[in-house]
Design an enzyme around this catalytic site. Structure first.
Site, PDB file in Angstrom:
ATOM      1  N   ASN A  62      10.195  43.609  49.225  1.00 27.57           N
ATOM      2  CA  ASN A  62      10.586  43.566  47.819  1.00 27.57           C
ATOM      3  C   ASN A  62      10.793  42.133  47.363  1.00 27.57           C
ATOM      4  O   ASN A  62      11.244  41.271  48.117  1.00 27.57           O
ATOM      5  CB  ASN A  62      11.821  44.441  47.544  1.00 27.57           C
ATOM      6  CG  ASN A  62      13.042  44.096  48.364  1.00 27.57           C
ATOM      7  OD1 ASN A  62      12.964  43.867  49.560  1.00 27.57           O
ATOM      8  ND2 ASN A  62      14.190  44.078  47.716  1.00 27.57           N
ATOM      9  N   GLU A  75       7.075  48.771  48.737  1.00 29.91           N
ATOM     10  CA  GLU A  75       6.010  49.764  48.848  1.00 29.91           C
ATOM     11  C   GLU A  75       4.840  49.424  47.928  1.00 29.91           C
ATOM     12  O   GLU A  75       3.679  49.484  48.331  1.00 29.91           O
ATOM     13  CB  GLU A  75       6.540  51.165  48.493  1.00 29.91           C
ATOM     14  CG  GLU A  75       7.626  51.656  49.421  1.00 29.91           C
ATOM     15  CD  GLU A  75       9.045  51.313  48.963  1.00 29.91           C
ATOM     16  OE1 GLU A  75       9.958  52.084  49.281  1.00 29.91           O
ATOM     17  OE2 GLU A  75       9.241  50.277  48.291  1.00 29.91           O
ATOM     18  N   CYS A 115       7.659  53.841  42.912  1.00 28.66           N
ATOM     19  CA  CYS A 115       6.852  53.724  44.129  1.00 28.66           C
ATOM     20  C   CYS A 115       6.233  55.070  44.504  1.00 28.66           C
ATOM     21  O   CYS A 115       5.088  55.121  44.957  1.00 28.66           O
ATOM     22  CB  CYS A 115       7.695  53.183  45.277  1.00 28.66           C
ATOM     23  SG  CYS A 115       8.079  51.423  45.072  1.00 28.66           S
TER      24      CYS A 115
END
Length: 160
Positions: A62, A75, A115
């Site tokens: 992230n 992700e 996500c």
């Protein structure tokens, strides 16, 4: 009126040691890339590793931004990387791990809603399910055989 009953089925592994070797290796890559997260605001680091059908592995962590909507989850970083570099490859498996720098994270952390939708877009496009394994820093690992277990009412291009 009628009711719709939606069931979700996940497999639970007590720890990483119970995972098949290939999945354990993929999860270890997610753990390693989690260290590259840029999360000065949330203090919540996430790593993702994706195995493609061509044998390549795409990684993501992230990346936050002071303008919160401008950041990106691990992700989606990994998925978009895979799509950009290997546009014809199918995603076979995804490993996700998350941890806080301020407290212990021992419960599996699933992908957020955005996500889940991004994973579904690729699963729908490739017409093949994606195995998703997710965990905290330690402890149990959950496995879903498809994103549809985590996002049962999907939205795709057919609605547009």
């Amino acid at each position: 009126m009628k009711e719709i009953n939606i069931n979700t089925r996940l497999s639970v592994f007590e720890s990483m040691q119970e995972l098949p070797n290939d999945v354990r290796d993929l999860m270890q890559k997610a753990i390693d890339v989690r260290k590259n997260a840029y999360a000065p605001y949330s203090k919540f680091n996430v790593g993702a590793a994706i195995l493609l059908d061509n044998g390549e592995i795409a990684l993501g962590s992230n990346q936050e931004n002071a303008a919160y909507p401008s950041g990106l989850c691990a992700e989606r970083v990994a998925i978009f990387h895979a799509g950009a570099i290997y546009p014809n490859a199918k995603i076979v498996k995804m490993a996700i791990t998350a941890g806080s720098t301020t407290s212990a994270t021992t419960k599996p952390i699933p992908p957020c809603g955005a996500c889940r939708q991004a994973i579904f877009e690729y699963e729908f496009r490739q017409d093949n399910p994606i195995e998703i394994y997710f965990m905290g820093e330690t402890g149990e690992v959950y496995k879903s055989n498809s994103i549809q277990n985590l996002l049962p009412l999907t939205f795709d291009k057919n609605f547009l």
